[in-house]
Design a protein around this motif. Structure first.
Motif, PDB file in Angstrom:
ATOM      1  N   GLU A  90       0.828  -1.199   0.000  1.00  0.00           N
ATOM      2  CA  GLU A  90       0.000   0.000   0.000  1.00  0.00           C
ATOM      3  C   GLU A  90       0.870   1.261   0.000  1.00  0.00           C
ATOM      4  OE1 GLU A  90      -2.328  -3.389   1.297  1.00  0.00           O
ATOM      5  OE2 GLU A  90      -0.403  -2.590   1.981  1.00  0.00           O
ATOM      6  N   ARG A  91       1.960   1.243   0.766  1.00  0.00           N
ATOM      7  CA  ARG A  91       2.868   2.396   0.800  1.00  0.00           C
ATOM      8  C   ARG A  91       3.520   2.617  -0.565  1.00  0.00           C
ATOM      9  NH1 ARG A  91       6.805   1.471   5.836  1.00  0.00           N
ATOM     10  NH2 ARG A  91       7.599   3.532   5.203  1.00  0.00           N
ATOM     11  N   LEU A  92       3.908   1.541  -1.219  1.00  0.00           N
ATOM     12  CA  LEU A  92       4.548   1.664  -2.530  1.00  0.00           C
ATOM     13  C   LEU A  92       3.568   2.177  -3.581  1.00  0.00           C
ATOM     14  CD1 LEU A  92       6.660  -1.623  -2.560  1.00  0.00           C
ATOM     15  CD2 LEU A  92       7.502   0.707  -2.269  1.00  0.00           C
ATOM     16  N   THR A  93       2.341   1.729  -3.519  1.00  0.00           N
ATOM     17  CA  THR A  93       1.334   2.164  -4.493  1.00  0.00           C
ATOM     18  C   THR A  93       1.043   3.655  -4.363  1.00  0.00           C
ATOM     19  OG1 THR A  93       0.304  -0.037  -4.503  1.00  0.00           O
ATOM     20  CG2 THR A  93      -1.039   1.806  -5.292  1.00  0.00           C
ATOM     21  N   ALA A  94       1.066   4.158  -3.123  1.00  0.00           N
ATOM     22  CA  ALA A  94       0.738   5.563  -2.880  1.00  0.00           C
ATOM     23  C   ALA A  94       1.959   6.478  -2.890  1.00  0.00           C
ATOM     24  CB  ALA A  94       0.017   5.684  -1.536  1.00  0.00           C
ATOM     25  N   ALA A  95       3.149   5.941  -3.037  1.00  0.00           N
ATOM     26  CA  ALA A  95       4.378   6.723  -2.884  1.00  0.00           C
ATOM     27  C   ALA A  95       4.531   7.800  -3.957  1.00  0.00           C
ATOM     28  CB  ALA A  95       5.587   5.794  -2.900  1.00  0.00           C
ATOM     29  N   GLU A  96       5.216   8.895  -3.577  1.00  0.00           N
ATOM     30  CA  GLU A  96       5.571   9.968  -4.502  1.00  0.00           C
ATOM     31  C   GLU A  96       6.906   9.624  -5.158  1.00  0.00           C
ATOM     32  OE1 GLU A  96       5.881  13.502  -2.205  1.00  0.00           O
ATOM     33  OE2 GLU A  96       3.884  13.306  -1.317  1.00  0.00           O
ATOM     34  N   GLU A  97       7.067  10.040  -6.406  1.00  0.00           N
ATOM     35  CA  GLU A  97       8.304   9.735  -7.126  1.00  0.00           C
ATOM     36  C   GLU A  97       9.063  11.019  -7.458  1.00  0.00           C
ATOM     37  OE1 GLU A  97       9.348   7.928 -11.453  1.00  0.00           O
ATOM     38  OE2 GLU A  97       8.158   6.610 -10.161  1.00  0.00           O
ATOM     39  N   THR A  98      10.365  10.992  -7.264  1.00  0.00           N
ATOM     40  CA  THR A  98      11.245  12.107  -7.602  1.00  0.00           C
ATOM     41  C   THR A  98      12.315  11.606  -8.560  1.00  0.00           C
ATOM     42  OG1 THR A  98      10.914  13.195  -5.460  1.00  0.00           O
ATOM     43  CG2 THR A  98      12.891  13.798  -6.696  1.00  0.00           C
ATOM     44  N   THR A  99      12.627  12.401  -9.570  1.00  0.00           N
ATOM     45  CA  THR A  99      13.678  12.049 -10.524  1.00  0.00           C
ATOM     46  C   THR A  99      14.935  12.848 -10.203  1.00  0.00           C
ATOM     47  OG1 THR A  99      12.065  11.560 -12.259  1.00  0.00           O
ATOM     48  CG2 THR A  99      14.337  11.962 -12.957  1.00  0.00           C
ATOM     49  N   LEU A 100      16.051  12.155 -10.054  1.00  0.00           N
ATOM     50  CA  LEU A 100      17.334  12.779  -9.744  1.00  0.00           C
ATOM     51  C   LEU A 100      18.296  12.602 -10.917  1.00  0.00           C
ATOM     52  CD1 LEU A 100      17.847  11.463  -6.090  1.00  0.00           C
ATOM     53  CD2 LEU A 100      16.684  13.553  -6.830  1.00  0.00           C
ATOM     54  N   ARG A 152      15.047   7.227 -10.495  1.00  0.00           N
ATOM     55  CA  ARG A 152      13.698   7.359  -9.951  1.00  0.00           C
ATOM     56  C   ARG A 152      13.699   6.895  -8.494  1.00  0.00           C
ATOM     57  NH1 ARG A 152      10.281   3.674 -13.533  1.00  0.00           N
ATOM     58  NH2 ARG A 152       8.546   4.573 -12.342  1.00  0.00           N
ATOM     59  N   VAL A 153      13.345   7.821  -7.596  1.00  0.00           N
ATOM     60  CA  VAL A 153      13.363   7.529  -6.158  1.00  0.00           C
ATOM     61  C   VAL A 153      11.971   7.761  -5.597  1.00  0.00           C
ATOM     62  CG1 VAL A 153      14.499   8.008  -3.958  1.00  0.00           C
ATOM     63  CG2 VAL A 153      15.747   8.355  -6.094  1.00  0.00           C
ATOM     64  N   MET A 154      11.517   6.855  -4.731  1.00  0.00           N
ATOM     65  CA  MET A 154      10.159   6.921  -4.201  1.00  0.00           C
ATOM     66  C   MET A 154      10.171   7.241  -2.709  1.00  0.00           C
ATOM     67  SD  MET A 154       8.584   3.576  -6.165  1.00  0.00           S
ATOM     68  CE  MET A 154       6.905   3.869  -5.631  1.00  0.00           C
ATOM     69  N   PHE A 155       9.179   8.066  -2.305  1.00  0.00           N
ATOM     70  CA  PHE A 155       9.030   8.449  -0.904  1.00  0.00           C
ATOM     71  C   PHE A 155       7.566   8.312  -0.491  1.00  0.00           C
ATOM     72  CE2 PHE A 155      12.692  10.801  -2.461  1.00  0.00           C
ATOM     73  CZ  PHE A 155      13.630  10.552  -1.475  1.00  0.00           C
ATOM     74  N   ASP A 156       7.357   8.072   0.803  1.00  0.00           N
ATOM     75  CA  ASP A 156       5.993   7.985   1.321  1.00  0.00           C
ATOM     76  C   ASP A 156       5.250   9.296   1.086  1.00  0.00           C
ATOM     77  OD1 ASP A 156       6.140   5.368   2.257  1.00  0.00           O
ATOM     78  OD2 ASP A 156       6.969   5.985   4.188  1.00  0.00           O
ATOM     79  N   THR A 157       3.941   9.203   0.890  1.00  0.00           N
ATOM     80  CA  THR A 157       3.112  10.375   0.643  1.00  0.00           C
ATOM     81  C   THR A 157       3.275  11.399   1.761  1.00  0.00           C
ATOM     82  OG1 THR A 157       1.496   8.992  -0.526  1.00  0.00           O
ATOM     83  CG2 THR A 157       0.755  11.164   0.229  1.00  0.00           C
ATOM     84  N   GLY A 158       3.522  12.653   1.381  1.00  0.00           N
ATOM     85  CA  GLY A 158       3.697  13.724   2.360  1.00  0.00           C
ATOM     86  C   GLY A 158       5.093  13.819   2.926  1.00  0.00           C
TER      87      GLY A 158
END
Length: 253
Positions: A82-92, A234-240
């Motif tokens: 669930e955390r991965l599905t909702a995660a925000e993505e940032t490109t570095l 591509r790096v993923m972070f929890d929502t918020g």
């Protein structure tokens, strides 16, 4: 359809135990067949994972089983899908370093956080700094200098009193490490497209080493640094709790 997750862990016992527990619960797929790679460790291991999986299309989501963990999310065995599905993505986009040594050899490397040049002897380094082919500082006497990305601006750059850069700013930080002359020079902000040349003025008497995300090159004579927009991590972070929010929050602690 369930996410295909690949787990990678540092050699730390805490990280290895986490990988074993998570693999039993969610399965562990090959990285080249995974939808997402979960890195378990600290920031150093996260950087290693991003470099190692550079050609892999799967994004990387870190969970902290190390120390600082600025690039990592909080660790929990529960609700990972669930955390991965909702995660925000940032490109570095990393920096490209090309370092030439006194023996004439050239070493190329990529850096997600920063490229730094540091004295490797008892005497301060003497450096000359050019930006886009124009000499901007004829002589900087210091312990070193570094070029940092926004993602790396809270790491060594911040410890050297450099600025924290917003993640979408398209700016690089050029920061002095313990500048002696000019004593009050703290650095400069440069456009992301800038090409920086740092030359060592007295490499035999005052040796200097270069580092790109902990990959070290000794006895350098000059180093070219530029952003590498063709490479995207591509790096993923929890929502918020995305990287932009972390960079802003770090300035108010």
């Amino acid at each position: 359809m369930a996410l295909r997750i690949a787990f990678a862990a540092s050699n730390a016992p805490l990280a290895q135990a986490a990988k074993a527990a998570l693999s039993r619960r969610y399965g562990d797929h090959a990285e080249d067949r995974a939808d997402v790679i979960v890195a378990l460790g600290g920031d150093g291991f996260m950087l290693q994972t991003l470099h190692r999986t550079q050609g892999n299309p799967a994004p990387v989501y870190g969970m902290n089983r190390g120390t600082v963990g600025f690039l990592m999310n909080e660790y929990s065995e529960h609700g990972l899908e669930e955390r991965l599905t909702a995660a925000e993505e940032t490109t570095l986009h990393p920096l490209s370093m090309s370092a030439e040594c006194m023996n004439g050899k050239t070493h190329d490397a990529l850096a997600i956080n920063e490229v730094s040049m540091l004295r490797s002897g008892p005497q301060a380094a003497r450096l000359r700094i050019s930006v886009d082919g124009k000499i901007r500082m004829a002589e900087l006497v210091c312990d070193g200098a570094l070029v940092a990305t926004p993602a790396g601006s809270t790491a060594y750059n911040y410890s050297a009193h450099g600025p924290i850069l917003p993640i979408g700013s398209d700016v690089l930080a050029l920061t002095a490490v313990a500048a002696f002359r000019p004593r009050r020079w703290r650095g400069a902000l440069l456009p992301q497209t800038a090409e920086v040349l740092i030359e060592v003025l007295d490499p035999e008497k005052r040796p200097v080493m270069a580092e790109a995300d902990s990959r070290s090159v000794r006895d350098v004579t000059h180093v070219h640094v530029r952003s590498e927009p063709s490479i995207a991590h591509r790096v993923m972070f929890d929502t918020g709790h995305g990287l932009e929010e972390r960079l802003i929050r770090e300035q108010f602690v």
